[in-house]
Design a protein around this motif. Structure first.
Motif, PDB file in Angstrom:
ATOM      1  N   PRO A   1      48.451  43.632  38.640  1.00  0.00           N
ATOM      2  CA  PRO A   1      47.004  43.674  38.894  1.00  0.00           C
ATOM      3  C   PRO A   1      46.215  43.434  37.609  1.00  0.00           C
ATOM      4  O   PRO A   1      46.617  43.900  36.538  1.00  0.00           O
ATOM      5  CB  PRO A   1      46.767  45.109  39.401  1.00  0.00           C
ATOM      6  N   ILE A   2      45.113  42.704  37.723  1.00  0.00           N
ATOM      7  CA  ILE A   2      44.247  42.509  36.561  1.00  0.00           C
ATOM      8  C   ILE A   2      42.808  42.913  36.896  1.00  0.00           C
ATOM      9  O   ILE A   2      41.866  42.468  36.247  1.00  0.00           O
ATOM     10  CB  ILE A   2      44.311  41.054  36.030  1.00  0.00           C
ATOM     11  N   ALA A   3      42.658  43.744  37.914  1.00  0.00           N
ATOM     12  CA  ALA A   3      41.315  44.146  38.354  1.00  0.00           C
ATOM     13  C   ALA A   3      40.706  45.149  37.378  1.00  0.00           C
ATOM     14  O   ALA A   3      41.394  45.734  36.556  1.00  0.00           O
ATOM     15  CB  ALA A   3      41.398  44.758  39.744  1.00  0.00           C
ATOM     16  N   GLY A   4      39.399  45.329  37.501  1.00  0.00           N
ATOM     17  CA  GLY A   4      38.732  46.383  36.750  1.00  0.00           C
ATOM     18  C   GLY A   4      38.055  45.897  35.486  1.00  0.00           C
ATOM     19  O   GLY A   4      37.348  46.654  34.831  1.00  0.00           O
ATOM     20  N   LYS A   5      38.281  44.654  35.123  1.00  0.00           N
ATOM     21  CA  LYS A   5      37.704  44.153  33.875  1.00  0.00           C
ATOM     22  C   LYS A   5      36.609  43.125  34.138  1.00  0.00           C
ATOM     23  O   LYS A   5      35.561  43.158  33.510  1.00  0.00           O
ATOM     24  CB  LYS A   5      38.830  43.537  33.039  1.00  0.00           C
ATOM     25  N   PHE A   6      36.879  42.217  35.051  1.00  0.00           N
ATOM     26  CA  PHE A   6      35.932  41.143  35.331  1.00  0.00           C
ATOM     27  C   PHE A   6      35.572  41.124  36.817  1.00  0.00           C
ATOM     28  O   PHE A   6      36.330  41.583  37.660  1.00  0.00           O
ATOM     29  CB  PHE A   6      36.546  39.778  34.962  1.00  0.00           C
TER      30      PHE A   6
ATOM     31  N   ARG B   1      32.167  34.832  39.301  1.00  0.00           N
ATOM     32  CA  ARG B   1      33.433  35.531  39.558  1.00  0.00           C
ATOM     33  C   ARG B   1      33.161  36.859  40.268  1.00  0.00           C
ATOM     34  O   ARG B   1      32.347  37.659  39.808  1.00  0.00           O
ATOM     35  CB  ARG B   1      34.133  35.763  38.215  1.00  0.00           C
ATOM     36  N   LEU B   2      33.835  37.062  41.373  1.00  0.00           N
ATOM     37  CA  LEU B   2      33.655  38.266  42.182  1.00  0.00           C
ATOM     38  C   LEU B   2      34.808  39.237  41.946  1.00  0.00           C
ATOM     39  O   LEU B   2      35.964  38.802  41.776  1.00  0.00           O
ATOM     40  CB  LEU B   2      33.606  37.899  43.668  1.00  0.00           C
ATOM     41  N   ALA B   3      34.510  40.522  41.962  1.00  0.00           N
ATOM     42  CA  ALA B   3      35.570  41.531  41.870  1.00  0.00           C
ATOM     43  C   ALA B   3      36.214  41.676  43.244  1.00  0.00           C
ATOM     44  O   ALA B   3      35.509  41.857  44.236  1.00  0.00           O
ATOM     45  CB  ALA B   3      34.980  42.864  41.420  1.00  0.00           C
ATOM     46  N   VAL B   4      37.532  41.542  43.312  1.00  0.00           N
ATOM     47  CA  VAL B   4      38.226  41.693  44.602  1.00  0.00           C
ATOM     48  C   VAL B   4      39.418  42.626  44.421  1.00  0.00           C
ATOM     49  O   VAL B   4      39.849  42.890  43.294  1.00  0.00           O
ATOM     50  CB  VAL B   4      38.719  40.322  45.164  1.00  0.00           C
ATOM     51  N   SER B   5      39.952  43.078  45.533  1.00  0.00           N
ATOM     52  CA  SER B   5      41.119  43.968  45.471  1.00  0.00           C
ATOM     53  C   SER B   5      42.320  43.232  44.871  1.00  0.00           C
ATOM     54  O   SER B   5      42.539  42.062  45.138  1.00  0.00           O
ATOM     55  CB  SER B   5      41.458  44.443  46.885  1.00  0.00           C
TER      56      SER B   5
ATOM     57  N   PHE C   1      37.427  34.254  42.340  1.00  0.00           N
ATOM     58  CA  PHE C   1      37.988  35.613  42.245  1.00  0.00           C
ATOM     59  C   PHE C   1      39.419  35.475  41.767  1.00  0.00           C
ATOM     60  O   PHE C   1      39.955  34.360  41.683  1.00  0.00           O
ATOM     61  CB  PHE C   1      37.925  36.330  43.612  1.00  0.00           C
ATOM     62  N   HIS C   2      40.033  36.594  41.449  1.00  0.00           N
ATOM     63  CA  HIS C   2      41.469  36.587  41.124  1.00  0.00           C
ATOM     64  C   HIS C   2      42.104  37.766  41.849  1.00  0.00           C
ATOM     65  O   HIS C   2      41.724  38.913  41.615  1.00  0.00           O
ATOM     66  CB  HIS C   2      41.698  36.686  39.611  1.00  0.00           C
ATOM     67  N   VAL C   3      43.051  37.474  42.729  1.00  0.00           N
ATOM     68  CA  VAL C   3      43.673  38.532  43.544  1.00  0.00           C
ATOM     69  C   VAL C   3      44.742  39.296  42.768  1.00  0.00           C
ATOM     70  O   VAL C   3      45.403  40.180  43.308  1.00  0.00           O
ATOM     71  CB  VAL C   3      44.295  37.946  44.841  1.00  0.00           C
ATOM     72  N   GLY C   4      44.912  38.961  41.479  1.00  0.00           N
ATOM     73  CA  GLY C   4      45.939  39.603  40.661  1.00  0.00           C
ATOM     74  C   GLY C   4      47.153  38.712  40.567  1.00  0.00           C
ATOM     75  O   GLY C   4      47.425  37.915  41.475  1.00  0.00           O
TER      76      GLY C   4
END
Ligand SMILES: Cc1ncc(COP(=O)(O)O)c(C=O)c1O
Length: 408
Positions: A148-153, A137-141, A178-181
């Motif tokens: 948004p669900i960024a910042g954790k995984f 899993r890659l961190a993406v914007s 990845f998950h774009v949110g």
């Protein structure tokens, strides 16, 4: 399950005391059909969005056989309901026991990870299995996401190439995800994420078998209308063609919200009207967490068992039943000015992360479920003629092992 034409018919017939999930399984089937017909790869339903039996059954009946699971309980649920289903354990952080049970007891072979420590855990808990599909899993914007669900995984741009190389050593098949949110409002987010994934893969110089574009496909809330879903698919397809992955690599997606959001409305009883606020029997700790948390324009209407509402509409605040002040849906919610105790409100478009989030805090949260036949407030899917017979699943690309890399 009881079936009514509309939620108002239920109100008139039964004056329900508990909150009621008014569900439209045909809308879930329509969404699942759409994804299977239009997404050029494997569609995994993200069970967390709504794990109700009726929703899972509608998805399965539509021909979808792959499920994104995040916990032992989700694995047990899917395994018991659909023994032949393929499960992907996509939570990037899992307990050793969960990995072990998933692999040895439930036959799960697909595991997500976003760091070396999790990779080591997966390898150890599966006794160094040689048949693992590992998805990094890659961190993406998440800048285009309504939620948004960024910042954790997600592995960072700097760490991801080395992690891909490590995972390749243990993987029978290797993927990136990845998950774009959630509620992603622009297809460009998928383009940016896929371009980032490509540059990471090039740096790692590893063979990649799978690209999983995750969830984030949007639903249509009033005043929050995303582009046509077809645009998202077009962008994903176009970017996938350019990626430095095996010529015959697989493409996956993991929609949650987009499959179930429009299917459900929640009917809640008004217990008190006071000072411009309605105290209702469902709320933030119940089925309306998303409506509280996201502050999106969830649609609402009022129902009265006997007689009609009179006069103007006015703005209300809603209070849920628990003692916590967080249990407040600020709105403003536009409702008939004379709405009062014993009337009902119906909040729509809450099939994703609605019932799935309910707790029993303060002894509330018990919810009845009925099937209704009316249309949802809005839809991402045009009505399509359904064949009489079982839906034939979208034919999947068969991938031949050891294919050529492209784009190098
Ligand atoms: C790994 C993963 N996949 C898929 C989803 C589903 O996302 P959405 O409901 O936005 O489609 C989620 C949601 O959090 C997730 O964490």
């Amino acid at each position: 399950m009881l079936t009514y034409q509309t939620p108002l018919d239920l109100v008139r017939d039964r004056l329900p005391e508990k909150p009621v999930a008014c569900v439209r399984p045909d809308r879930v089937a329509l969404a699942a059909d759409w994804f299977q017909e239009n997404f050029p790869g494997e569609v995994l339903y993200a069970v967390k969005a709504n794990a109700s039996n009726w929703a899972l059954d509608a998805i399965h009946a539509a021909g979808l056989r792959w499920f994104d699971v995040a916990s032992e309980n989700e694995i047990e649920l899917i395994a018991s309901r659909f023994p032949a289903a393929t499960m992907a354990f996509m939570h990037p952080v899992k307990s050793r026991r969960a990995i072990e049970r998933a692999y040895f007891q439930y036959g799960v072979r697909i595991f997500a990870l976003d760091c070396e420590a999790e990779l080591a855990k997966i390898v150890a808990a599966t006794n160094g299995a040689k048949d693992l599909t590992l998805i990094v899993r890659l961190a993406v914007s998440n800048s285009e996401a309504g939620l948004p669900i960024a910042g954790k995984f997600g592995a960072t741009r700097d760490d991801a190439p080395a992690l891909l190389q490590s995972a390749r050593r243990y993987a029978d098949e290797l993927g990136v995800s990845f998950h774009v949110g959630s509620q992603c409002m622009s297809p460009s987010a998928f383009r940016d994420a896929m371009n980032l994934a490509s540059s990471i893969i090039l740096d790692a110089a590893v063979t990649v078998d799978i690209v999983d574009v995750g969830g984030g496909f949007p639903s249509a809330y009033p005043g929050m209308t995303p582009p046509d879903l077809k645009h998202y698919i077009d962008v994903i397809e176009e970017c996938f063609e350019e990626m430095p992955v095996l010529e015959n690599a697989d493409l996956w997606c993991e929609p949650g919200r987009a499959l179930v959001a429009e299917s459900t409305s929640i009917l809640a009883k008004v217990e008190l009207a006071k000072d411009g606020a309605l105290y209702i029997n469902d709320g933030s700790y119940g089925n309306l967490f998303d409506a509280t948390h996201c502050k999106w324009p969830f649609p609402i209407k009022a129902h009265r068992a006997a007689g009609a509402f009179e006069g103007e509409e006015k703005e209300f605040k809603l209070f849920g039943p628990t003692c916590d002040a967080i249990d407040t849906l600020e709105g403003p919610w536009l409702l008939p000015a004379d709405i009062n105790e014993g009337d009902y409100v119906e909040i729509g478009m809450i099939g994703a992360y609605g019932v799935a989030m309910a707790t029993r805090f303060n002894g509330f949260g018990e919810t009845d479920t009925i099937v209704v036949k009316d249309a949802p407030w809005s839809s991402m899917y045009a009505e399509v003629e359904k064949p009489e017979t079982n839906v034939v699943p979208f034919p999947k690309k068969r991938r031949i092992r050891g294919g050529q890399r492209r784009g190098w």
